[in-house]
Design an enzyme around this catalytic site. Sequence first.
Site, PDB file in Angstrom:
ATOM      1  N   TRP A  23      57.762  64.564  50.887  1.00 36.96           N
ATOM      2  CA  TRP A  23      57.501  63.849  52.146  1.00 36.96           C
ATOM      3  C   TRP A  23      58.755  63.782  53.020  1.00 36.96           C
ATOM      4  O   TRP A  23      58.680  63.371  54.165  1.00 36.96           O
ATOM      5  CB  TRP A  23      56.971  62.445  51.871  1.00 36.96           C
ATOM      6  CG  TRP A  23      57.781  61.684  50.894  1.00 36.96           C
ATOM      7  CD1 TRP A  23      58.866  60.907  51.170  1.00 36.96           C
ATOM      8  CD2 TRP A  23      57.591  61.640  49.475  1.00 36.96           C
ATOM      9  NE1 TRP A  23      59.362  60.366  49.999  1.00 36.96           N
ATOM     10  CE2 TRP A  23      58.601  60.801  48.953  1.00 36.96           C
ATOM     11  CE3 TRP A  23      56.671  62.229  48.590  1.00 36.96           C
ATOM     12  CZ2 TRP A  23      58.718  60.546  47.592  1.00 36.96           C
ATOM     13  CZ3 TRP A  23      56.791  61.967  47.235  1.00 36.96           C
ATOM     14  CH2 TRP A  23      57.796  61.133  46.758  1.00 36.96           C
ATOM     15  N   GLU A  36      54.894  55.802  49.929  1.00 40.94           N
ATOM     16  CA  GLU A  36      55.432  54.470  49.643  1.00 40.94           C
ATOM     17  C   GLU A  36      54.444  53.629  48.825  1.00 40.94           C
ATOM     18  O   GLU A  36      54.854  52.894  47.934  1.00 40.94           O
ATOM     19  CB  GLU A  36      55.792  53.744  50.939  1.00 40.94           C
ATOM     20  CG  GLU A  36      57.000  54.344  51.658  1.00 40.94           C
ATOM     21  CD  GLU A  36      58.271  54.261  50.830  1.00 40.94           C
ATOM     22  OE1 GLU A  36      58.316  53.473  49.872  1.00 40.94           O
ATOM     23  OE2 GLU A  36      59.225  55.009  51.142  1.00 40.94           O
ATOM     24  N   THR A  42      56.747  52.143  40.378  1.00 37.39           N
ATOM     25  CA  THR A  42      56.875  53.313  39.515  1.00 37.39           C
ATOM     26  C   THR A  42      58.118  54.075  39.971  1.00 37.39           C
ATOM     27  O   THR A  42      58.911  53.542  40.715  1.00 37.39           O
ATOM     28  CB  THR A  42      55.601  54.177  39.542  1.00 37.39           C
ATOM     29  OG1 THR A  42      55.710  55.203  38.577  1.00 37.39           O
ATOM     30  CG2 THR A  42      55.386  54.790  40.909  1.00 37.39           C
ATOM     31  N   TYR A 119      58.162  45.103  51.966  1.00 36.10           N
ATOM     32  CA  TYR A 119      58.903  46.320  51.645  1.00 36.10           C
ATOM     33  C   TYR A 119      58.278  47.549  52.313  1.00 36.10           C
ATOM     34  O   TYR A 119      58.957  48.307  53.026  1.00 36.10           O
ATOM     35  CB  TYR A 119      58.992  46.567  50.128  1.00 36.10           C
ATOM     36  CG  TYR A 119      59.373  48.001  49.894  1.00 36.10           C
ATOM     37  CD1 TYR A 119      60.676  48.417  50.121  1.00 36.10           C
ATOM     38  CD2 TYR A 119      58.409  48.968  49.591  1.00 36.10           C
ATOM     39  CE1 TYR A 119      61.024  49.755  50.033  1.00 36.10           C
ATOM     40  CE2 TYR A 119      58.749  50.305  49.497  1.00 36.10           C
ATOM     41  CZ  TYR A 119      60.056  50.686  49.712  1.00 36.10           C
ATOM     42  OH  TYR A 119      60.402  52.002  49.649  1.00 36.10           O
ATOM     43  N   ASP A 137      63.634  46.950  48.191  1.00 35.60           N
ATOM     44  CA  ASP A 137      62.909  47.137  46.932  1.00 35.60           C
ATOM     45  C   ASP A 137      63.826  46.747  45.780  1.00 35.60           C
ATOM     46  O   ASP A 137      64.913  46.194  45.985  1.00 35.60           O
ATOM     47  CB  ASP A 137      62.437  48.584  46.812  1.00 35.60           C
ATOM     48  CG  ASP A 137      63.590  49.510  46.511  1.00 35.60           C
ATOM     49  OD1 ASP A 137      64.739  49.166  46.877  1.00 35.60           O
ATOM     50  OD2 ASP A 137      63.365  50.563  45.884  1.00 35.60           O
ATOM     51  N   CYS A 200      80.310  56.328  42.371  1.00 36.80           N
ATOM     52  CA  CYS A 200      79.687  55.571  43.461  1.00 36.80           C
ATOM     53  C   CYS A 200      80.477  55.719  44.760  1.00 36.80           C
ATOM     54  O   CYS A 200      81.684  55.462  44.797  1.00 36.80           O
ATOM     55  CB  CYS A 200      79.580  54.099  43.089  1.00 36.80           C
ATOM     56  SG  CYS A 200      78.830  53.105  44.399  1.00 36.80           S
ATOM     57  N   CYS A 206      82.474  47.010  46.496  1.00 38.99           N
ATOM     58  CA  CYS A 206      81.615  46.287  45.549  1.00 38.99           C
ATOM     59  C   CYS A 206      82.334  45.114  44.890  1.00 38.99           C
ATOM     60  O   CYS A 206      83.295  45.302  44.135  1.00 38.99           O
ATOM     61  CB  CYS A 206      81.097  47.254  44.481  1.00 38.99           C
ATOM     62  SG  CYS A 206      79.923  46.514  43.341  1.00 38.99           S
TER      63      CYS A 206
END
Length: 369
Positions: A23, A36, A42, A119, A137, A200, A206
């Site tokens: 998509w 979505e 899942t 969401y 999410d 990352c 962070c």
Amino acid sequence: MDGKLFTTHLLDWYRVNGRDLPWRRDPSPYAIWISEIMAQQTQMDRVVSYFTRWMDRFPDLITLARAKEEDVLKSWEGLGYYSRARNIQRSAAILVREHGGVFPSDPAVIRALPGVGPYTAGAVASIAFGLPEPAVDANVLRVFARLLDLDSPVSEAPVRRTVEQAVRSLIPAGNPGDFNQALMELGALVCSRRPGCTQCPVASHCLARAAGVAESRPVIRPRRDVLRIEMASGVLLHQGRVLIQKRRPDDVWPGLWEFPGGCVEQGETPRQALVREFREEVELAVEPLEKLTVITYAYTRYRVTMHCYLCRYVGPREPQPVFNEAVAGGFVSPERLHDYAFPAGHRRLIEFLEQDSRLIKPFSADSLS
DNA sequence: GACACGTGGTA
DNA sequence: TTACCAAGTGT
């Protein structure tokens, strides 16, 4: 946090590491919406094959609105949370009837569709329409629980609001869709349950990493206990055909088909439970013959041990089932079972049956009775 | 806010 | 084998 620098680091990483999902090649509102909904609860990797088949079968809103529920459920079989499939079709009907078949860009209108929550509305608005809406999410919650070193359980509403605010303040005007997808992709590929801080792109931003507590973020509230239940299911064969029934829309597995059966009550053997369930559910007297197999599967908070029996009808006349617990049912040829959508446990029973030569070749009428 | 709603991969 | 858990929503 330096928002500009954070966004640059994140988007640069996403351009190199973002997955080639179908998509993303043609991000039409319809395709984004379907992907979505399919992806709820899942993983994207599991969605791809379902999405491809779906777009082949239901390429647009009109086709979907006109499709048979049976075909929609069959296309959803195995994905779980089957009310999503029903809601998708309800939404398609609404969009065709009230919006001329054009997918709306207004986040509030998208949000009002059945099956679309905060969401999904944000995801479709940002990815398909380029609007600066957050799409928070489980990935984004996890990423920000670490970025901001949040020590409250992420399931709590205030944490969600904090994260939505943070996303709003960081989202770039140019490509909100890529930004939201980059956050989720980072959560899926790097900032996962075991954080890969060394790879990352935003590790320098962070707080949890700086504090050395990235591994213990996010804070998760403990889950409810798992319940173990015993069930019995019967394959009632009569003249080479097998009895199945269609589940009620308000129950678990709405609209899916199953072999009759039910829970084994206290003090009952699986065989006794089966005889009782056939009497109650379809008003048929049956005799369980051999035990075919035992299938264990899980759904929501239940862990099920399903005892499966071959059954025969014992009665004076032709069996005439009365479907007290189902909206439809009947005897079908074993070769036609693959036309119907079944829950995962029953699908495994069908797999077992397909290896049984007595079922692959239709029974002769008198071979069992 | 709590709970129901599915499934299969992973450790 | 068991427990966790994932691009959440509806009630």
